[in-house]
Scaffold this active site. Structure first.
Site, PDB file in Angstrom:
ATOM      1  N   TYR A  32       0.824  -1.203   0.000  1.00  0.00           N
ATOM      2  CA  TYR A  32       0.000   0.000   0.000  1.00  0.00           C
ATOM      3  C   TYR A  32       0.859   1.254   0.000  1.00  0.00           C
ATOM      4  O   TYR A  32       1.764   1.394   0.822  1.00  0.00           O
ATOM      5  CB  TYR A  32      -0.945  -0.011   1.206  1.00  0.00           C
ATOM      6  CG  TYR A  32      -1.947  -1.125   1.083  1.00  0.00           C
ATOM      7  CD1 TYR A  32      -3.168  -0.909   0.473  1.00  0.00           C
ATOM      8  CD2 TYR A  32      -1.644  -2.410   1.517  1.00  0.00           C
ATOM      9  CE1 TYR A  32      -4.076  -1.940   0.313  1.00  0.00           C
ATOM     10  CE2 TYR A  32      -2.546  -3.452   1.351  1.00  0.00           C
ATOM     11  CZ  TYR A  32      -3.757  -3.207   0.754  1.00  0.00           C
ATOM     12  OH  TYR A  32      -4.641  -4.228   0.583  1.00  0.00           O
ATOM     13  N   ILE A  33       0.564   2.148  -0.927  1.00  0.00           N
ATOM     14  CA  ILE A  33       1.250   3.427  -1.036  1.00  0.00           C
ATOM     15  C   ILE A  33       0.484   4.436  -0.184  1.00  0.00           C
ATOM     16  O   ILE A  33      -0.751   4.513  -0.266  1.00  0.00           O
ATOM     17  CB  ILE A  33       1.306   3.885  -2.507  1.00  0.00           C
ATOM     18  CG1 ILE A  33       2.145   2.894  -3.324  1.00  0.00           C
ATOM     19  CG2 ILE A  33       1.873   5.293  -2.614  1.00  0.00           C
ATOM     20  CD1 ILE A  33       2.141   3.160  -4.814  1.00  0.00           C
TER      21      ILE A  33
END
Length: 166
Positions: A32-33
């Site tokens: 996840y960014i």
């Protein structure tokens, strides 16, 4: 692909077979960014990459916006460098049930032992046929989102899940 999605999630009984009913399976690694107001996910599924953006529901319903784009494997590997700590590692099995396909995720690492089945629907009240391996609904329980599982893994709180599912 972009549009709206409506998903419902369920725990899978530990003593019931689902793998023999699967018509497909694939290994998935996802990270996840950091993003404010949306979930930005990078996924490698077998030998393909994907970038997905999901927005929270605006009206409290199960309906939410989702944008997904296939990217190259090299691009996905580069984007993993931007991801927050914690990676989701799982095998996804696809199982047909009536007119629907259930995505059954078997998790590894710190989420070992957790098996979740999801079904996508056209509306929140759309009827569907639950396979016999599908049990308790956990759609609104945030602990079972992949994003949360990477931060607070199942290993930590598995004792709070009924025995028939762990």
């Amino acid at each position: 692909m972009s549009g709206f999605e409506i998903e419902r999630k369920f725990l899978v009984y530990k003593d019931r077979d689902f793998k023999s009913h699967a018509f497909s399976s694939s290994r998935i690694k996802q990270g996840y960014i950091p993003a404010k107001g949306a979930t930005v996910r990078v996924r490698i599924r077998d030998d393909k990459g994907y970038l997905t953006i999901k927005a929270p529901s605006v009206d409290g319903s199960l309906k939410r916006y989702e944008f997904e784009k296939e990217i190259t494997l090299e691009e996905a590997e580069q984007l993993f460098r931007l991801c927050e700590k914690g990676v989701i590692d799982k095998t996804r099995y696809l199982v047909k049930s009536g007119d629907h396909v259930f995505e059954v995720d078997e998790f590894y690492g710190d989420n070992e032992g957790l098996v979740i089945a999801e079904v996508e629907l056209g509306s929140e009240d759309e009827p569907f046929e639950k396979p016999d391996f599908v049990g308790m609904e956990v759609t609104r329980d945030r602990r079972f989102t992949n994003k949360n599982l990477r931060l607070v893994p199942y290993l930590i709180w598995r004792g709070s899940v009924p025995e028939e599912f762990r």
